[in-house]
Design an enzyme around this catalytic site. Structure first.
Site, short mmCIF file in Angstrom:
data_model
loop_
_atom_site.label_atom_id
_atom_site.label_comp_id
_atom_site.label_asym_id
_atom_site.label_seq_id
_atom_site.Cartn_x
_atom_site.Cartn_y
_atom_site.Cartn_z
N TYR A 53 -2.26 10.52 8.61
CA TYR A 53 -3.09 11.35 7.75
C TYR A 53 -2.60 12.79 7.68
CZ TYR A 53 -6.18 7.50 6.91
OH TYR A 53 -6.66 6.28 6.48
N HIS A 106 -14.89 7.66 -0.67
CA HIS A 106 -14.05 7.38 0.49
C HIS A 106 -13.72 8.64 1.29
CE1 HIS A 106 -12.55 3.36 -1.41
NE2 HIS A 106 -13.76 3.27 -0.89
N SER A 174 -7.40 -1.20 -8.79
CA SER A 174 -6.88 -2.57 -8.74
C SER A 174 -7.97 -3.62 -8.88
CB SER A 174 -6.14 -2.78 -7.41
OG SER A 174 -7.05 -2.72 -6.32
N LEU A 199 -3.07 0.74 -15.80
CA LEU A 199 -1.68 0.46 -16.11
C LEU A 199 -1.50 -1.00 -16.50
CD1 LEU A 199 1.20 1.62 -16.21
CD2 LEU A 199 1.44 0.97 -13.80
N ASP A 200 -2.15 -1.88 -15.74
CA ASP A 200 -2.15 -3.32 -16.00
C ASP A 200 -3.58 -3.83 -15.81
OD1 ASP A 200 0.79 -3.77 -16.23
OD2 ASP A 200 0.75 -3.06 -14.15
#
Length: 234
Positions: A53, A106, A174, A199-200
């Protein structure tokens, strides 16, 4: 349309030089997630986790917002209704671009957390094993990021936004990680329209009513421009 809720993932920051989980040769691919992004990994080898980190913190310091971050800030500034950004990213590029209504589910790399008492404070550039909490003095300082197996921050607030939004947009994610992977379905059940900008196609692409694919720095500004033009035309 009075409210837009946006989820952003690593894909929106990739063009700012911050790698995603799956970038070949990227910082994540050099370590097992179990070793550097779980509470158990921190207990086993805190030196490794802090080193990981610290490297990410140094990387983020050199990054600047790209056109996608700036477009979302412009949307928040110019949209007549409410714009909420929920981000899975631990960078603060949304804020650097000018966004103000941002929920970091997060956590953030610039934060430190006491594993003993829960106190939070600004993290130094380099965190060290055994660093003490400024409140309880326990030597249990850790990065204030949500690791796998831990509950994300602001979840009650996020679910409430999803249930009151007119449009839910997912950008650069994702679709692999829950609970964020369930956001589109939750918003749809509450009556919202849904859009994926990625992107996809993500693994949960079927959960979206519409999708556009391409680099975030291109398709996000295009979409924002269309929203603001539609607003101006009444």
């Amino acid at each position: 349309m009075r409210k837009i809720t946006i989820l952003t993932g690593a894909g929106i920051s990739a063009e700012s030089g911050l790698g995603t989980f799956r970038d070949e040769g990227g910082i994540w691919t050099q370590h097992r997630i179990e070793d550097v992004a779980t509470p158990e990994g921190f207990v086993r080898d805190p030196d490794l986790v802090h080193g990981f980190y610290n490297a990410r913190r140094a990387q983020v310091k050199t990054a600047t917002p790209n056109a996608a971050h700036r477009a979302l800030a412009a949307l928040e500034a110019d949209f007549d209704g409410e714009v909420v950004v929920v981000t899975q990213n631990v960078d603060e590029l949304h804020e650097a671009a000018g966004s103000r209504n941002v929920l970091h589910m997060h956590g953030i790399l610039t934060g430190a957390l006491c594993a003993a008492c829960g106190h939070r404070w600004p993290a130094p550039t380099v965190m060290e094993t055994g660093a003490c909490c400024p409140v309880c003095v326990a030597p249990t300082a850790r990065p204030d990021v949500v690791w796998f197996g831990e509950m994300p921050y602001f979840m009650d607030e996020i679910w409430a936004h999803l249930e009151t939004t007119d449009l839910f947009v997912s950008i650069g994610t994702s679709g692999n990680v829950y609970p964020a992977a369930a956001f589109a379905q939750h918003a749809q059940r509450a009556g919202a329209d849904t859009l994926e900008l990625n992107l996809d196609p993500s693994v949960n692409a079927r959960d979206f009513a519409a999708a556009r694919h391409g680099n975030a720095s291109v398709i996000v500004p295009q979409w924002v421009s269309e929203v603001l033009k539609a607003q101006a035309s009444g």
